[in-house]
Design a protein around this motif. Sequence first.
Motif, PDB file in Angstrom:
ATOM      1  N   GLN A   1      -1.806  -0.217  -4.710  1.00 13.13           N
ATOM      2  CA  GLN A   1      -1.056  -0.337  -5.960  1.00 13.13           C
ATOM      3  C   GLN A   1      -0.023  -1.420  -5.687  1.00 13.13           C
ATOM      4  N   LEU A   2       0.024  -2.445  -6.551  1.00 13.74           N
ATOM      5  CA  LEU A   2       0.841  -3.624  -6.257  1.00 13.74           C
ATOM      6  C   LEU A   2       1.874  -3.879  -7.362  1.00 13.74           C
TER       7      LEU A   2
ATOM      8  N   ILE B   1      -0.904 -12.163  -1.529  1.00 12.92           N
ATOM      9  CA  ILE B   1      -0.606 -10.820  -1.037  1.00 12.92           C
ATOM     10  C   ILE B   1      -1.540 -10.610   0.149  1.00 12.92           C
ATOM     11  N   THR B   2      -0.981 -10.203   1.276  1.00 14.80           N
ATOM     12  CA  THR B   2      -1.802  -9.981   2.464  1.00 14.80           C
ATOM     13  C   THR B   2      -1.832  -8.495   2.796  1.00 14.80           C
TER      14      THR B   2
ATOM     15  N   ASN C   1      -0.741  -2.551   6.133  1.00 13.29           N
ATOM     16  CA  ASN C   1       0.501  -3.307   5.943  1.00 13.29           C
ATOM     17  C   ASN C   1       0.300  -4.259   4.760  1.00 13.29           C
ATOM     18  N   ILE C   2       1.158  -4.179   3.768  1.00 13.39           N
ATOM     19  CA  ILE C   2       0.989  -4.997   2.559  1.00 13.39           C
ATOM     20  C   ILE C   2       2.223  -5.881   2.395  1.00 13.39           C
TER      21      ILE C   2
ATOM     22  N   ALA D   1       9.343 -13.872  -6.047  1.00 18.03           N
ATOM     23  CA  ALA D   1       8.733 -12.617  -6.510  1.00 18.03           C
ATOM     24  C   ALA D   1       8.596 -11.691  -5.311  1.00 18.03           C
ATOM     25  N   ARG D   2       8.584 -10.383  -5.573  1.00 16.20           N
ATOM     26  CA  ARG D   2       8.396  -9.484  -4.422  1.00 16.20           C
ATOM     27  C   ARG D   2       7.666  -8.207  -4.826  1.00 16.20           C
ATOM     28  N   LEU D   3       7.071  -7.604  -3.834  1.00 20.20           N
ATOM     29  CA  LEU D   3       6.388  -6.322  -4.029  1.00 20.20           C
ATOM     30  C   LEU D   3       7.420  -5.215  -3.988  1.00 20.20           C
ATOM     31  N   ILE D   4       7.308  -4.261  -4.892  1.00 19.74           N
ATOM     32  CA  ILE D   4       8.206  -3.110  -4.873  1.00 19.74           C
ATOM     33  C   ILE D   4       7.413  -1.901  -4.395  1.00 19.74           C
ATOM     34  N   GLN D   5       7.690  -1.460  -3.201  1.00 17.59           N
ATOM     35  CA  GLN D   5       7.033  -0.275  -2.634  1.00 17.59           C
ATOM     36  C   GLN D   5       5.537  -0.188  -2.936  1.00 17.59           C
TER      37      GLN D   5
END
Length: 222
Positions: A79-80, A52-53, A42-43, A24-28
């Motif tokens: 916003q994640l 999530i850090t 920094n996210i 899974a990944r964070l999109i912007q």
Amino acid sequence: MKLSIALLTPLLVTGQEIALGTGARLIQPRHSGNGCPSGSTNITMSASGDWITITHSKFRTYIGPSYPPAEKTKNCQVQLPISAPSAEHFPQGVKGVQYTLAGTEYEGYYSQLDEGVTAIHYSTYYSNQMDTYTATTIARFDGGETWRAPGRSYNESRMIPLSSLAYTYCARPGATAATFYANERVAMNSSNPQAYGVSFAGEAVDLLYTRRIRVLWRACTP
Ligand SMILES: *[C@@H]1O[C@H](CO)[C@@H](O)[C@H](O)[C@H]1NC(C)=O
Ligand SMILES: *[C@@H]1O[C@H](CO)[C@@H](O)[C@H](O)[C@H]1NC(C)=O
Ligand SMILES: *[C@@H]1O[C@H](CO)[C@@H](O)[C@H](O)[C@H]1NC(C)=O
């Protein structure tokens, strides 16, 4: 035949199921607020998708006779948007996944927290898909001798009760799941106008204000 044995072997050897969040990944991810000016936050998401850090180098809160009142409350909203793992990361038979935010770890530093000063970290979570859903975790620090200058670091964790967890809608492999928002607010107050409270954050690794958000995944049928 050969192919299916090759695919099965790693699972048989380790005897473990692949974690559902792997890949899974964070999109912007975005952030805004007076606690997180541009370039100070920094996210990132762990490879397993379980954490999530968020690190802040300018999230600083102050109270005391020499500070303006506006310094005693700071906030940052993140916003994640998360993309579900692609199909090759899913264990056999899994067709979709959904996730939720389960709680927070807070790591940071108080340079000073005098008797009479209280600092409260409120973390509020909500989602664009679930109109009525909000959950809040709270970490409270009461000042006194043990916190006095030159200060002390803290490392606290707070979970959202399992019964209040709300999962996103079921996402197919690689699709964008619902977006969660996490709002972090630190508010200081004081019963003594002469007392000081200083929550410091800086660029150095041991001075970053770090929040780790626990992510839980489960299989579902889209
Ligand atoms: C953000 O964090 C990641 C992981 O710790 C690190 O590799 C990266 O350099 C950091 N980026 C910034 C801008 O600090
Ligand atoms: C903070 O506590 C967590 C466990 O609750 C631990 O995993 C982490 O390494 C700790 N961080 C530091 C800087 O000690
Ligand atoms: C500070 O805020 C906390 C939480 O709202 C409250 O319990 C406490 O009494 C307040 N202290 C003062 C001095 O207002």
